[in-house]
Every structure is written in structure tokens, then in C-alpha cells.
Design a protein around this motif. Structure first.
Motif, mmCIF file in Angstrom:
data_model
loop_
_atom_site.group_PDB
_atom_site.id
_atom_site.type_symbol
_atom_site.label_atom_id
_atom_site.label_comp_id
_atom_site.label_asym_id
_atom_site.label_seq_id
_atom_site.Cartn_x
_atom_site.Cartn_y
_atom_site.Cartn_z
ATOM 1 N N ARG A 1 46.772 23.762 75.016
ATOM 2 C CA ARG A 1 46.237 24.394 74.216
ATOM 3 C C ARG A 1 45.163 25.293 74.590
ATOM 4 N NH1 ARG A 1 47.081 19.200 70.574
ATOM 5 N NH2 ARG A 1 46.086 18.612 72.568
ATOM 6 N N ILE A 2 44.805 26.413 74.500
ATOM 7 C CA ILE A 2 43.547 26.960 75.181
ATOM 8 C C ILE A 2 42.984 27.828 74.007
ATOM 9 C CG2 ILE A 2 42.569 28.435 76.847
ATOM 10 C CD1 ILE A 2 45.044 27.591 78.750
ATOM 11 N N GLY A 3 41.705 27.791 73.933
ATOM 12 C CA GLY A 3 41.008 28.645 73.001
ATOM 13 C C GLY A 3 40.155 29.615 73.635
ATOM 14 N N LEU A 4 40.162 30.849 73.254
ATOM 15 C CA LEU A 4 39.431 32.153 73.693
ATOM 16 C C LEU A 4 38.633 32.658 72.953
ATOM 17 C CD1 LEU A 4 42.129 33.936 75.610
ATOM 18 C CD2 LEU A 4 40.505 32.355 76.743
ATOM 19 N N GLN A 5 37.205 32.785 73.107
ATOM 20 C CA GLN A 5 36.372 33.751 72.526
ATOM 21 C C GLN A 5 37.024 34.926 72.168
ATOM 22 O OE1 GLN A 5 32.896 32.398 71.971
ATOM 23 N NE2 GLN A 5 32.550 34.088 70.701
ATOM 24 N N ARG A 6 36.985 35.466 70.931
ATOM 25 C CA ARG A 6 37.771 36.555 70.384
ATOM 26 C C ARG A 6 37.629 37.779 71.387
ATOM 27 N NH1 ARG A 6 40.018 36.175 65.849
ATOM 28 N NH2 ARG A 6 39.656 34.524 64.464
ATOM 29 N N ASP A 7 36.133 38.194 71.856
ATOM 30 C CA ASP A 7 36.065 39.370 72.588
ATOM 31 C C ASP A 7 36.664 39.193 73.898
ATOM 32 O OD1 ASP A 7 34.500 40.428 70.827
ATOM 33 O OD2 ASP A 7 32.751 40.668 71.773
ATOM 34 N N LEU A 8 37.288 37.940 74.255
ATOM 35 C CA LEU A 8 37.869 37.808 75.802
ATOM 36 C C LEU A 8 39.231 37.987 75.670
ATOM 37 C CD1 LEU A 8 36.237 34.368 76.918
ATOM 38 C CD2 LEU A 8 35.674 36.677 77.559
ATOM 39 N N THR A 9 39.849 38.239 74.489
ATOM 40 C CA THR A 9 41.120 38.583 74.213
ATOM 41 C C THR A 9 41.583 40.083 74.383
ATOM 42 O OG1 THR A 9 41.098 39.019 71.800
ATOM 43 C CG2 THR A 9 41.604 36.575 72.734
ATOM 44 N N ASP A 10 40.351 40.994 74.509
ATOM 45 C CA ASP A 10 40.873 42.380 74.679
ATOM 46 C C ASP A 10 41.464 42.924 75.574
ATOM 47 O OD1 ASP A 10 39.718 42.410 71.900
ATOM 48 O OD2 ASP A 10 37.925 43.475 72.255
ATOM 49 N N HIS A 11 40.774 42.371 76.880
ATOM 50 C CA HIS A 11 41.237 43.102 78.093
ATOM 51 C C HIS A 11 41.620 42.170 79.347
ATOM 52 C CE1 HIS A 11 39.625 47.058 77.088
ATOM 53 N NE2 HIS A 11 38.397 46.401 76.478
ATOM 54 N N HIS A 12 41.526 40.919 78.989
ATOM 55 C CA HIS A 12 41.571 39.708 79.950
ATOM 56 C C HIS A 12 42.933 38.976 79.793
ATOM 57 C CE1 HIS A 12 37.582 40.670 81.514
ATOM 58 N NE2 HIS A 12 37.308 40.683 80.243
ATOM 59 N N ILE A 13 43.627 38.756 78.692
ATOM 60 C CA ILE A 13 44.362 37.717 78.123
ATOM 61 C C ILE A 13 45.678 37.834 79.114
ATOM 62 C CG2 ILE A 13 45.330 39.127 76.402
ATOM 63 C CD1 ILE A 13 45.094 35.202 76.718
ATOM 64 N N GLY A 14 46.006 39.097 79.354
ATOM 65 C CA GLY A 14 47.371 39.317 80.115
ATOM 66 C C GLY A 14 47.211 38.832 81.528
ATOM 67 N N ASP A 15 45.977 39.050 82.192
ATOM 68 C CA ASP A 15 45.776 38.497 83.524
ATOM 69 C C ASP A 15 45.617 37.118 83.679
ATOM 70 O OD1 ASP A 15 45.592 41.215 84.490
ATOM 71 O OD2 ASP A 15 43.527 41.404 84.509
ATOM 72 N N TRP A 16 44.995 36.518 82.579
ATOM 73 C CA TRP A 16 44.933 35.127 82.569
ATOM 74 C C TRP A 16 46.263 34.356 82.372
ATOM 75 C CZ3 TRP A 16 40.063 35.396 79.101
ATOM 76 C CH2 TRP A 16 38.891 35.465 79.945
ATOM 77 N N MET A 17 46.828 35.017 81.627
ATOM 78 C CA MET A 17 48.319 34.103 81.176
ATOM 79 C C MET A 17 49.126 34.255 82.498
ATOM 80 S SD MET A 17 49.438 32.879 78.556
ATOM 81 C CE MET A 17 49.665 31.369 79.549
#
Length: 287
Positions: free
Chosen positions: A93-109
Motif C-alpha cells: 500500500r503506497i501513498g503519493l502526494q497529490r501533485d505526484l499523481t499528475d504525470h508520474h504515476i504511470g511510469d512508477w506503476m
């Protein structure tokens, strides 16, 4: 296990106030007192003393505090290890700062799944303070955040940095930007301190927000100017919606990985932190 006894004890260690702990836990003061008495009865000693100066820990309470933290974390780990995760060996279970979900979430996943193909992932966007609380309670295994909230149970390490850039819907130089058109990004205490030092004349802007997507929407809707993520700024400039503000400095925002102290050396967590650090190294902001 009556985990509410541990939660109440540890909250009192922080607040040193039965009233404040009752408010924070959403229970009555008598419930807090009852839980403390029950825990003291189970341990056979007093944990707190009360005086006009407030509530303090006894010697026995001071000795019990690290054990209480270990018990709480151990219970959270037990719940995680016994929870079902379908055909996967585990769920992280991973939490992300909201701003980090805009452009990076796909690459990280994609990178997370490549690094840990045996795991399932649950991703949640939130703000730093709540994610720190969720890590302590065991609701999260790792968080990526802007503002560490130091606690004895948590470990923080810097993994990288984001860059924010000032844009405007009209061509304008920084020196001639009217404050009435400015939307102030209030991303974190560190960001706000850097902003105040670099641009004190814009600190009292009439509109502000703590989220990149909201700041972007306000800039476009109000025909304004403000700081947005570098990636967002570049996309908007390429689309012809905004212009870079001449002579405006870029403002950096450090990014931290946070995880439970007892898990900081575990191979799974280290692999995730390594993935995150490599991601930021590959995307260092332009100078």
C-alpha cells in the motif's frame, strides 16, 4: 488484541492531555480514562501522573512507550501479512502526494510491477500529514511526500526533487506582473518559504491553492499567472495556453520517501525506494 488501548496510550504520550486525546480519537474523556485504567491494570503499574502542570508519563510509562510502539507496529504487520491479496504473494500500500499523481504515476506503476512482479499494489493520493499518520497506523507501507512529519516510528529519506515554473496566460515579465493576476501555489512549508524569499512582493496574492491541478485551473480560468509543475508548464506552453514568465526563478520541491522505521531495511521497501530514486535521477529538472 485491544489495539485501542495502545492507540490511546501513544496519543496521550504525544498530547499529554486527556481532553485533546479524546478530541483526536473521537471519544469521550471518560473513555480515554477507562482505556488508560484498563492498560494500567493489565500492566500492574501507573503509566501517567496528573497535576496542575498537565499529564506526564511515570517512569513505568516512559519504559513502556517503546514497547507500545513496537506492539502497534507488530500488529499492523500481522494484519498486512494475513490479509488476502488474490493470487499475489502480498499487497503493498503506497501513498503519493497529490501533485505526484499528475504525470508520474504511470511510469512508477510500470517500474514497481517490474521490480516486484510477485506483489499487488494499492495506490492512494493524499497529503503529507495524513500519509504520515497512515504509515504509523499501518494503513500504508510506503509514502512519497513533500513534508516529513518526524515521529519516532517513521523513517524519511530524500529521493529527489521536483521543479515548479511560473507561467501566465499573457506574455509578461516578472517585474511587471500585477499581484491581482497572481495565483500563489502553497505546495508545502518548504515551497512557501522558498517563494517568500525569492518573491516577497507576490506573497499576499488574493488567491492561493495547495494543489498543482487546482492552481493550473485557476490560472486558466482567471487569466492569471502562477507556479505549476515543470511538466505541466511545458505541456501548457506547447499547447499555446500559457507563456513562461520572463525572469521568474524556478522553485524546487524536495520529495521524500517515508516508511515505518522497522521496515526501512527490508528488501521490498529498499527496492521501491531504489526505483523512486532512479526515476528522479533520470528526470532532474533543468537549471
Amino acid at each position: 488484541m485491544q489495539t485501542e488501548l495502545l492507540e490511546t496510550f501513544l496519543d496521550l504520550c504525544e498530547t499529554r492531555s486527556f481532553n485533546r486525546t479524546a478530541d483526536r480519537l473521537g471519544v469521550t474523556q471518560s473513555t480515554v480514562s477507562g482505556r488508560v485504567h484498563a492498560l494500567e491494570g493489565a500492566l500492574g503499574c501507573r503509566l501517567f501522573h496528573r497535576s496542575r502542570a498537565g499529564t506526564g508519563l511515570t517512569t513505568e510509562g516512559l519504559r513502556f512507550e517503546p514497547h507500545a510502539r513496537a506492539l502497534r507496529q507488530g500488529w499492523a504487520e500481522a494484519l498486512q501479512d494475513t490479509a488476502g491479496s488474490g493470487s499475489r504473494a502480498m499487497t503493498l500500500r503506497i501513498g503519493l502526494q497529490r501533485d505526484l499523481t499528475d504525470h508520474h504515476i504511470g511510469d512508477w506503476m510500470r517500474q514497481f510491477r517490474a521490480a516486484l512482479p510477485e506483489a499487488a499494489f494499492y495506490i492512494e493520493a493524499d497529503y503529507s500529514a495524513q500519509m504520515c499518520a497512515d504509515l504509523v497506523s499501518g494503513a500504508l507501507d510506503l509514502a512519497l511526500l513533500f513534508t516529513p512529519k518526524p515521529q519516532p516510528d517513521l523513517h524519511f529519506e530524500t529521493v529527489g526533487e521536483l521543479s515548479y515554473r511560473m507561467v501566465s496566460t499573457r506574455p509578461v515579465a516578472l517585474a511587471s506582473l500585477p499581484i491581482e493576476r497572481y495565483v500563489r501555489a502553497n505546495i508545502s512549508p518548504a515551497f512557501s518559504a522558498a517563494h517568500a524569499g525569492l518573491l516577497p512582493q507576490l506573497t499576499a496574492a488574493p488567491v492561493s491553492s495547495g494543489q498543482n491541478a487546482t492552481v493550473t485551473g485557476l490560472i486558466l480560468a482567471l487569466d492569471g499567472a502562477g507556479y505549476v509543475l515543470e511538466d505541466t508548464a511545458q505541456s501548457l506552453i506547447e499547447a499555446g495556453q500559457v507563456h513562461a514568465v520572463a525572469n521568474a526563478p524556478r522553485i524546487p520541491q524536495p520529495v521524500f520517501a517515508a516508511l515505518p522505521l522497522r521496515q526501512r531495511h527490508r528488501p521490498l521497501q529498499r527496492r521501491l525506494v531504489t526505483v523512486l530514486r532512479a526515476h528522479f535521477s533520470a528526470k532532474r529538472p533543468q537549471k
